[in-house]
Every structure is written in structure tokens, then in C-alpha cells.
Scaffold this motif. Structure first.
Motif, PDB file in Angstrom:
ATOM      1  N   LEU A 218      11.785 -10.844 -12.249  1.00 46.76           N
ATOM      2  CA  LEU A 218      10.910 -10.042 -11.610  1.00 46.76           C
ATOM      3  C   LEU A 218      11.251  -9.920 -10.318  1.00 46.76           C
ATOM      4  CD1 LEU A 218       7.663 -10.318 -13.699  1.00 46.76           C
ATOM      5  CD2 LEU A 218       9.003  -8.169 -13.519  1.00 46.76           C
ATOM      6  N   GLU A 219      11.436 -10.926  -9.676  1.00 47.76           N
ATOM      7  CA  GLU A 219      11.547 -10.896  -7.977  1.00 47.76           C
ATOM      8  C   GLU A 219      12.967 -10.347  -7.911  1.00 47.76           C
ATOM      9  OE1 GLU A 219       9.838 -12.145  -5.271  1.00 47.76           O
ATOM     10  OE2 GLU A 219       8.015 -12.884  -6.698  1.00 47.76           O
ATOM     11  N   GLN A 220      13.875 -10.401  -8.550  1.00 46.30           N
ATOM     12  CA  GLN A 220      15.198  -9.841  -8.299  1.00 46.30           C
ATOM     13  C   GLN A 220      14.951  -8.234  -8.527  1.00 46.30           C
ATOM     14  OE1 GLN A 220      18.297 -11.631 -11.091  1.00 46.30           O
ATOM     15  NE2 GLN A 220      17.299 -13.552 -10.853  1.00 46.30           N
ATOM     16  N   VAL A 221      14.432  -7.852  -9.509  1.00 47.06           N
ATOM     17  CA  VAL A 221      14.510  -6.372  -9.835  1.00 47.06           C
ATOM     18  C   VAL A 221      13.582  -5.797  -8.828  1.00 47.06           C
ATOM     19  CG1 VAL A 221      14.795  -6.815 -12.376  1.00 47.06           C
ATOM     20  CG2 VAL A 221      12.198  -6.503 -11.442  1.00 47.06           C
ATOM     21  N   TYR A 222      12.385  -6.475  -8.267  1.00 44.07           N
ATOM     22  CA  TYR A 222      11.705  -5.793  -6.904  1.00 44.07           C
ATOM     23  C   TYR A 222      12.516  -5.284  -5.986  1.00 44.07           C
ATOM     24  CZ  TYR A 222       8.482  -6.144  -3.189  1.00 44.07           C
ATOM     25  OH  TYR A 222       7.466  -5.617  -2.174  1.00 44.07           O
ATOM     26  N   ASN A 223      13.424  -5.774  -5.730  1.00 45.56           N
ATOM     27  CA  ASN A 223      14.340  -5.334  -4.938  1.00 45.56           C
ATOM     28  C   ASN A 223      15.234  -4.016  -5.268  1.00 45.56           C
ATOM     29  OD1 ASN A 223      13.434  -7.012  -2.472  1.00 45.56           O
ATOM     30  ND2 ASN A 223      14.805  -8.541  -3.337  1.00 45.56           N
ATOM     31  N   GLY A 224      15.694  -4.124  -6.240  1.00 43.53           N
ATOM     32  CA  GLY A 224      16.639  -3.254  -6.803  1.00 43.53           C
ATOM     33  C   GLY A 224      15.724  -1.829  -6.935  1.00 43.53           C
ATOM     34  N   VAL A 225      14.474  -2.087  -7.866  1.00 44.31           N
ATOM     35  CA  VAL A 225      13.767  -1.189  -7.832  1.00 44.31           C
ATOM     36  C   VAL A 225      13.107  -0.231  -6.591  1.00 44.31           C
ATOM     37  CG1 VAL A 225      11.579   0.049  -9.137  1.00 44.31           C
ATOM     38  CG2 VAL A 225      13.164  -1.681 -10.605  1.00 44.31           C
ATOM     39  N   GLY A 226      12.879  -1.240  -5.834  1.00 39.27           N
ATOM     40  CA  GLY A 226      12.146  -0.867  -4.610  1.00 39.27           C
ATOM     41  C   GLY A 226      13.340  -0.160  -3.779  1.00 39.27           C
ATOM     42  N   THR A 227      14.331  -0.433  -3.628  1.00 38.62           N
ATOM     43  CA  THR A 227      15.453   0.292  -3.021  1.00 38.62           C
ATOM     44  C   THR A 227      15.667   1.741  -3.573  1.00 38.62           C
ATOM     45  OG1 THR A 227      16.755  -1.735  -2.323  1.00 38.62           O
ATOM     46  CG2 THR A 227      17.806   0.298  -2.253  1.00 38.62           C
ATOM     47  N   ASP A 228      15.790   1.847  -4.752  1.00 36.26           N
ATOM     48  CA  ASP A 228      15.947   3.318  -5.397  1.00 36.26           C
ATOM     49  C   ASP A 228      14.552   4.144  -5.039  1.00 36.26           C
ATOM     50  OD1 ASP A 228      18.371   2.714  -6.441  1.00 36.26           O
ATOM     51  OD2 ASP A 228      17.778   2.234  -8.472  1.00 36.26           O
ATOM     52  N   LEU A 229      13.693   3.449  -5.129  1.00 35.78           N
ATOM     53  CA  LEU A 229      12.333   4.314  -5.084  1.00 35.78           C
ATOM     54  C   LEU A 229      11.595   4.379  -3.804  1.00 35.78           C
ATOM     55  CD1 LEU A 229      10.702   3.832  -8.555  1.00 35.78           C
ATOM     56  CD2 LEU A 229      11.906   5.722  -7.915  1.00 35.78           C
ATOM     57  N   SER A 230      12.286   3.521  -2.796  1.00 35.54           N
ATOM     58  CA  SER A 230      11.818   3.229  -1.256  1.00 35.54           C
ATOM     59  C   SER A 230      10.388   2.981  -1.382  1.00 35.54           C
ATOM     60  CB  SER A 230      12.130   4.650  -0.484  1.00 35.54           C
ATOM     61  OG  SER A 230      13.188   4.817  -0.235  1.00 35.54           O
ATOM     62  N   CYS A 231       9.903   2.128  -2.313  1.00 39.87           N
ATOM     63  CA  CYS A 231       8.637   1.299  -2.426  1.00 39.87           C
ATOM     64  C   CYS A 231       8.533   0.352  -2.870  1.00 39.87           C
ATOM     65  CB  CYS A 231       7.961   2.259  -3.447  1.00 39.87           C
ATOM     66  SG  CYS A 231       6.148   1.769  -3.665  1.00 39.87           S
ATOM     67  N   PHE A 232       8.095  -0.533  -1.915  1.00 45.31           N
ATOM     68  CA  PHE A 232       7.904  -2.123  -2.106  1.00 45.31           C
ATOM     69  C   PHE A 232       6.454  -2.690  -2.088  1.00 45.31           C
ATOM     70  CE2 PHE A 232      12.039  -1.183  -0.413  1.00 45.31           C
ATOM     71  CZ  PHE A 232      12.860  -2.165  -1.157  1.00 45.31           C
ATOM     72  N   PRO A 233       5.721  -2.918  -3.254  1.00 47.17           N
ATOM     73  CA  PRO A 233       4.224  -2.740  -3.414  1.00 47.17           C
ATOM     74  C   PRO A 233       3.815  -4.216  -2.742  1.00 47.17           C
ATOM     75  CG  PRO A 233       5.176  -1.919  -5.366  1.00 47.17           C
ATOM     76  CD  PRO A 233       6.149  -2.202  -4.619  1.00 47.17           C
ATOM     77  N   GLU A 234       2.795  -4.206  -2.054  1.00 43.15           N
ATOM     78  CA  GLU A 234       2.278  -5.366  -1.145  1.00 43.15           C
ATOM     79  C   GLU A 234       1.663  -6.204  -2.188  1.00 43.15           C
ATOM     80  OE1 GLU A 234       0.514  -4.522   2.518  1.00 43.15           O
ATOM     81  OE2 GLU A 234       2.379  -3.604   3.192  1.00 43.15           O
ATOM     82  N   ALA A 235       0.766  -5.814  -3.054  1.00 42.45           N
ATOM     83  CA  ALA A 235      -0.041  -6.724  -3.963  1.00 42.45           C
ATOM     84  C   ALA A 235       0.905  -7.429  -4.831  1.00 42.45           C
ATOM     85  CB  ALA A 235      -1.312  -5.528  -4.538  1.00 42.45           C
ATOM     86  N   ARG A 236       0.227  -8.433  -5.335  1.00 37.51           N
ATOM     87  CA  ARG A 236       0.886  -9.188  -6.239  1.00 37.51           C
ATOM     88  C   ARG A 236       0.712  -8.266  -7.901  1.00 37.51           C
ATOM     89  NH1 ARG A 236      -0.440 -15.570  -5.273  1.00 37.51           N
ATOM     90  NH2 ARG A 236       1.493 -16.072  -4.125  1.00 37.51           N
TER      91      ARG A 236
END
Length: 422
Positions: A218-236
Motif C-alpha cells: 500500500l505504501e508503494q501504490v500510494y505514490n503510483g495512484v497518487g501520481t496518476d490522480l494528482s491526489c495524495f491523501p494526508e489522513a491515514r
């Protein structure tokens, strides 16, 4: 709870007993005009008139209260549009005029809760309790803050109090039933966390190293998905790893469900001994739902939500589109309208087609129009637009709407899989 965010308090009467006068600088005239505008639904123009009235005669409590109520009406409108930070700003204006009114603090606290702005939300909700005592609404949203943070016990404590205050509320009674099912299972779970996720898992069937490996994925996909969607949620993001039996009991999901996201990522992975590419795809799929909810504030048709999640998940584990190929050759696509609300009512073969069709359409949109336009469509949904207007706005430069996109996609599918029969 009957749409808590939109039915929270009864607004005071907006009328004053004053009679209109001829002087345009008369605060009473501005007040009456402003109230009339509010009644017509022209809130912005009404606020302008009421602000002018208050500037001219700030000692009058009726003018002051009318202005505060107008700000609250604008805040309510923004809440309905899911523009939560903007709604909080409007309720703050009401608070500046009446700092001891618990309803304005409550509404600002709700806005911050829905915006996932935890500390201001806690402060405002506690202020509402301090000034006006407990209410089912304040207790519910305080519980929601704890629930979103993975603090289930604390959430349950608040929600039990809220239910006691509103015993006939079907939303709260349903919530409590769901929570008790969760608690019966999750009370025996171990917990761990990483920088962006909290994991709970049943140690009888989920090994600690598997739970930690899932966190790593999940830590790895956080960056990949976030890059495609330009969204990096702050809350756990909470993640619950169940046995298959407990997953069915807690979620009451259809037999074909292999995971879900409802504010928490829930997966039935009991008994597995390694992180397979299939499981990596499922983790990526479910996390994508969390990001889409963040962007769209929950205003996303299921076909698009599942389509983008499938697009992400298939980067890890891809499978043939057998049901879609059949549909292309027979022309028996599932209408998008049927796929807007959910897949739960579909039969097993239809479910496979629903996922494949949703994936293929989302993949076509990204490949043909680009991630930047898909992000615009999702942002438009986050502004409260319906899907047809969100797509028309995102593809405005191409002159396309939802129907046009669907037609282009079907033509592409026919070219890919061959002409339909008959």
C-alpha cells in the motif's frame, strides 16, 4: 440519520417587522430587499444587501441575526455541493457575529469533519457541546472523526450516546448494528501502522509478516495512484484484513466480492502465505477507491469509480476480458445508467461484464483523452456536478459529452473485438 449534513437546524425567521422606506441608504430597506432575495434563492445577492444593512446600523440585533443566518444559508448550500472548506468559511462568518451560538459551531465542525480537517473539526464540535450541550449530530460527527482514525472503540462510545438521544433515527440504529458486527470481529485483532495506513488483522489466520507486507504494498501504490490522480491523501487509511467468514459477516457483501472500500479497505485474505500479484492488484484497486472518494467527495458513479480502480489494479494483475468480448459481438452492453448506483444487484456473469466494461471504458478515456482530462472530470464531480456535466466540462475542448464518449468507446471496442453478430 436523515441526511445529517442537510437537515440540522431550523433557521430563524428571516423577516423583520420593518416597512420599506424610500432612502436607498436606509438599513431597513436593504434588510427587506436582502430577505426577499434570500426567499428567491438568490443567496449571494441577499448577503450583499444584508451586509450593507448591517454596516449602516450594526447595533440592530435583527439585522445582525439576519446576516448571520444568510451566511449559514450559504454555508448550507456549499455543504450540499460538498464544498466543505468554503462552507466552513461561511459558518465562521456566522460565528463572528454570534460566537455563543452552538449551531454555527456545529455546522462549522461538520464542514471540517467532511473535509477531513480533524483538529478544527474536534474544536468546533466540542464548542457546540460546551455552548449547547450534547446533540445527536455533534456526537455522531465526533464519533465519525474517531472512526475515520481507526479508533473504533471511541467512535462506538459517541455513537451509543447519539443513538440514546435519537432512538428512532434509522440511520443511527443501522450504524450501531454494523458497528457491533465490526466490534465482535475486530476486538480480537492485532494492529499495526505505517506512515499512511493503519492495519488490523486476525492473527489466527493472517500472519503478522503478511499484514506488514500488505502495508508495504500500500505504501508503494500510494505514490503510483497518487501520481496518476494528482491526489495524495494526508489522513491515514484504515485497512482491515479478515478471514473469509468474518468478511462476509461484517460486510454482508455479495459472494463474488473480493474486497471493498467504505472508508476502510476491507479484504478477506485469511490463510494466504504470500503477497501474490492478484492480491497486489486488489490492494491497489481498493486504495484507488479511497483516492477517488477524496477527489470526488463521494460523488462518483460506480462504473467510473470501479473502472479507474480496475485500471489501477490491472497494472499489477491483468486478466482477459472474456465477458466484454461476448458483449461486443452481441451488442449487449450494460447501459451506464444501470451501473451508476452499484453492482450488488447484478448476477455473477453480469458482475464480471460490469467490471470489464467499466475498466475498458475508463481505460479508453485515459488512453484517448489523457489523465489530465480524467482528473478534470473527477474534480468536476468533486464540485458536485452530475456525471454528464462533469464529462462535458472535462472534455469541453473536444466537444464531447457522456453519450459521445460512450459511442466512441463502443466503436473502438468493435474494432478491437470484431463486428457484432446479427
Amino acid at each position: 440519520m436523515k441526511r445529517i449534513t442537510t437537515q440540522l437546524f431550523c433557521l430563524i425567521s428571516l423577516f423583520s417587522i420593518f416597512s420599506p422606506v424610500a432612502d436607498a441608504a436606509d438599513p431597513l430597506l436593504h434588510n427587506i430587499y436582502g430577505v426577499d432575495l434570500l426567499e428567491e434563492g438568490k443567496i449571494e445577492q441577499g448577503i450583499e444587501q444584508l451586509e450593507q444593512a448591517y454596516r449602516l446600523y450594526s447595533a440592530d440585533q435583527t439585522l445582525k441575526k439576519n446576516l448571520a443566518t444568510a451566511y449559514a444559508l450559504m454555508g448550507q448550500k456549499l455543504l450540499n455541493k460538498k464544498s466543505y472548506p468554503e462552507a466552513a468559511s461561511q459558518f465562521e462568518k456566522s460565528i463572528e457575529l454570534f460566537p455563543d451560538d452552538p449551531q454555527y459551531h456545529l455546522l462549522r465542525g461538520i464542514s471540517f469533519t467532511l473535509a477531513k480537517n480533524v483538529l478544527p473539526a474536534q474544536y468546533e464540535l466540542q464548542q457546540a457541546r460546551k455552548l449547547g450541550g450534547d446533540s445527536a449530530e455533534s456526537l455522531y460527527f465526533l464519533g465519525r472523526l474517531h472512526y475515520d482514525a481507526g479508533e473504533t472503540d471511541k467512535a462506538l462510545e459517541f455513537w451509543e450516546k447519539a443513538t440514546a438521544m435519537a432512538p428512532s433515527d434509522t440511520f443511527l440504529s443501522g450504524l450501531m448494528e454494523k458497528m457491533r458486527r465490526e466490534q465482535a470481529v475486530e476486538a480480537r485483532m492485532e494492529r499495526g501502522h505505517s506512515s499512511r495506513f493503519i492495519v488490523s488483522y486476525d492473527t489466527e489466520e493472517v500472519k503478522t509478516d503478511i499484514a506488514l507486507a500488505a502495508l508495504d504494498v500500500l505504501e508503494q501504490v500510494y505514490n503510483g495512484v497518487g501520481t496518476d490522480l494528482s491526489c495524495f491523501p494526508e489522513a491515514r487509511v484504515p485497512v482491515i484484513l479478515y478471514t473469509k467468514r468474518d468478511y462476509r459477516e461484517v460486510t454482508r457483501s455479495p459472494g463474488w466480492s473480493g474486497g471493498l472500500y467504505d472508508g476502510k479497505i476491507r479484504l478477506p485474505i485469511g490463510g494466504i502465505v504470500e503477497i501474490t500479484s492478484d492480491l497486489r492488484g486488489t490492494l491497489r484497486h481498493e486504495y484507488t477507491h479511497a483516492v477517488i472518494r477524496e477527489i470526488t467527495k463521494g460523488n462518483c458513479p460506480v462504473w467510473l469509480n470501479e473502472g479507474i480502480a480496475e485500471l489501477q489494479g490491472r497494472l499489477e494483475f491483468n486478466t482477459p476480458l472474456r465477458e466484454l468480448e461476448k458483449a461486443v459481438k452481441t451488442g449487449e452492453f450494460i447501459p451506464l445508467k444501470r451501473l451508476e448506483a452499484g453492482f450488488a444487484a447484478l448476477g455473477t456473469s453480469e458482475v464480471h461484464l460490469a467490471y470489464e466494461q467499466s475498466y475498458a471504458l475508463a481505460n479508453f478515456m485515459v488512453a484517448t483523452y489523457g489523465w489530465h482530462r480524467m482528473r478534470t472530470i473527477l474534480s468536476n464531480l468533486g464540485e458536485g456536478l452530475p456525471i454528464d456535466k462533469a464529462i462535458a466540462g472535462g472534455l469541453d475542448d473536444l466537444g464531447l459529452n457522456l453519450e459521445g464518449v460512450f459511442d466512441e468507446w463502443k466503436a473502438y471496442m468493435i474494432r478491437e473485438f470484431g463486428e457484432k453478430r446479427g
